[in-house]
Design an enzyme around this catalytic site. Structure first.
Site: not given
Length: 312
Positions: A144, A146, A148, A188, A208-209
């Site tokens: 995904y 690489e 993009k 979700s 993690q943010t």
């Protein structure tokens, strides 16, 4: 009236975009192979004489006449894009080539929906568009990430080589109605788990943010970018700059739903970024765009959508 093609138009973002474009008196051609998109997201548009749905895979050429193209086609959640990783890369790369070829033939303006994942696990925080990223090219997410990144390369090569009218946006975490309950995304996942009274699964320590943008505001950013006539090609970040830890998100969803769910921790997946926050200075300057919907307010609407979905 513009004739606008939306690839991936039956997906989460694409369905909202199709609806908005129709409301603004455009003719919309929605194409989707329905791998992750769903007809239920667009079925209410079928009676509109200016809406057309075509089941089509962007890895194959398409010959239609259009004025503008939004290229959104690609599975965007890890559980889906890792299911057939080779096909995910093909969708980004061949899809970009085919949609750019269509734009070249028709003279259409074309917008590429890129992603914050091009920044990888960033070493700069927040992430400006000038940052080249820290991406693992051979990891489980690279199909995904690489894909993009290569799509962006193609867009700018077609711009420089053929003078194609391009727009490139980098989309950060987005949420809202029409999300797939089984897509494995954090919003979700947490909502469905909370509504069903199941344990809420946090990967890692929860520190993690992420930054979460409500879908209506993201769609507004896409349309503003497509309409911009100041020679601005992007790439431009679109996302909400307010940052939350994953643990804070889980606690907020538990509070809003009134769920009795408890939080459990599992190992962090490979290459999962520790921080994700957009620098949207460029979007403010070039597009006069800035999200204002608070996370708590957007979650309330999203939770109501999932409540109705789970009842069915």
């Amino acid at each position: 009236m513009n004739k606008i093609l939306v690839s991936g138009g039956a997906g989460f973002l694409g369905s909202h975009l199709c609806e908005r474009l129709l409301h603004e008196n455009n003719e919309v051609l929605c194409i989707d192979n329905l791998f992750t998109g769903e007809k239920k997201n667009i079925v209410h548009l079928f009676d509109n004489p200016y809406f057309e749905f075509l089941r089509h895979d962007v890895t194959f050429p398409l010959y239609v006449e259009v004025d503008k193209i939004y290229n959104l086609a690609c599975p965007a959640s890890p559980i889906h894009y890792q299911y057939d990783s080779a096909q995910t890369t093909k969708t980004s790369v061949l899809g970009a080539i085919n949609m750019l070829g269509l734009a070249k033939r028709t003279g259409a303006r074309i917008l590429q929906a890129s992603t914050s994942e091009v920044y990888g696990d960033p070493e700069i925080h927040p992430q400006p568009e000038s940052y080249f990223g820290n991406v693992n090219p051979i990891g489980v997410r690279s199909c995904y990430d690489e894909g993009k990144r290569c799509a962006e390369t193609l867009f700018f090569d077609y711009y420089r080589q053929y003078g194609i009218d391009i727009k490139v946006v980098r989309i950060f975490n987005t949420y809202g109605p029409n999300m797939n309950p089984d897509d494995g995304r954090v919003v979700s996942n947490f909502i469905v788990q909370a509504l069903k009274g199941k344990d809420i699964t946090i990967y890692g320590d929860g520190q993690q943010t992420r930054s979460f943008c409500y879908v209506d505001e993201l769609v507004d950013g896409l349309i503003r970018m497509m309409r911009s006539d100041n020679g601005f090609t992007g790439p431009v970040n679109l996302g909400n700059p307010f940052e939350f830890t994953i643990l804070e998100l889980a606690e907020m969803i538990i509070k809003i739903t009134g769920s009795a769910s408890t939080i459990i921790n599992k190992p962090l997946p490979s290459d999962d970024p520790r921080q994700r926050q957009p620098d949207i200075s460029l979007a403010k300057d070039k597009l006069e765009w800035e999200p204002i919907v608070k996370l708590e307010d957007g979650l309330k609407d999203t939770i109501e959508y999932f409540k109705e979905l789970i009842k069915k």
